[in-house]
Design a protein around this motif. Structure first.
Motif: not given
Length: 213
Positions: A142-145, A152-162, A164-170, A202-206
């Protein structure tokens, strides 16, 4: 001449005061055993007493049983995790990128250095462990989302998805680093490189973009 033998009493030995163990000492020892063995089965009264140089009586002074000790150990880990998260959220308030990296470092960096969370995840079939993990991980996500959404103006669901993805990856990376480190590139040993990669993801950048972007 008559010699009179004088009885000399032995010098009294100075007793070194020993600090009385607290419930927190027992709870921390339980977490140490969990880290060392990677299983809740390592939390056993007699081995912990030996580890602490104490007696079972000391244990029962603080806890009714082993379950109560496990509950205290989990509560201690949760409180520490919450405190670290609060500090990370407050860090770098004027720089979203710096705050995002600090959140990632707190959320996932500890998993690379401290096996507690990985050991608890392996025991998530235990309801009390699962409940503790759910609260801790939910707060982190929740803190990261929230950062991604508000700063960073990401939509709510997109922020949550990213998030979660970063957390699982790490967490997956941390598990590999402990189990079979040979499969990871050498760069995976550098925490800043790992954090940079996760942040750019998380930012969708390379990954591998300019640090601080």
């Amino acid at each position: 001449m008559v010699l009179t033998l004088r009885y000399l009493s032995p010098m009294p030995q100075r007793r070194v005061a020993r600090r009385r163990l607290t419930a927190a000492d027992w709870a921390e020892a339980a977490l140490d055993a969990l880290r060392d063995e990677g299983s809740l089965s390592a939390i056993a009264i007699e081995p912990l007493a030996a580890r602490l140089g104490a007696t079972k009586g000391s244990f029962y002074w603080h806890f009714a049983n082993r379950d109560a000790l496990i509950d205290a150990a989990l509560a201690g880990w949760e409180a520490r995790s919450t405190e670290e998260l609060t500090e990370a959220v407050a860090a770098g308030e004027d720089d979203p990128a710096a705050r995002g990296r600090e959140l990632l470092r707190t959320m996932t960096g500890l998993a690379h250095r401290d096996p507690t969370e990985l050991a608890l995840l392996a025991e998530a079939g235990q309801p009390r462990v699962a409940a503790t993990l759910e609260r801790v991980i939910t707060r982190r996500l929740e803190a990261l989302a929230a950062l991604l959404e508000t700063e960073l103006a990401l939509p709510r669901e997109e922020a949550r998805s990213r998030a979660l993805h970063a957390y699982c990856d790490q967490l997956g990376r941390a598990q590999l680093a402990r189990a079979i480190p040979a499969v990871l590139p050498e760069a995976a040993d550098d925490e800043e490189t790992v954090i940079d990669s996760a942040w750019h993801s998380l930012l969708g950048a390379a990954a591998g973009g300019q640090r601080g972007a």
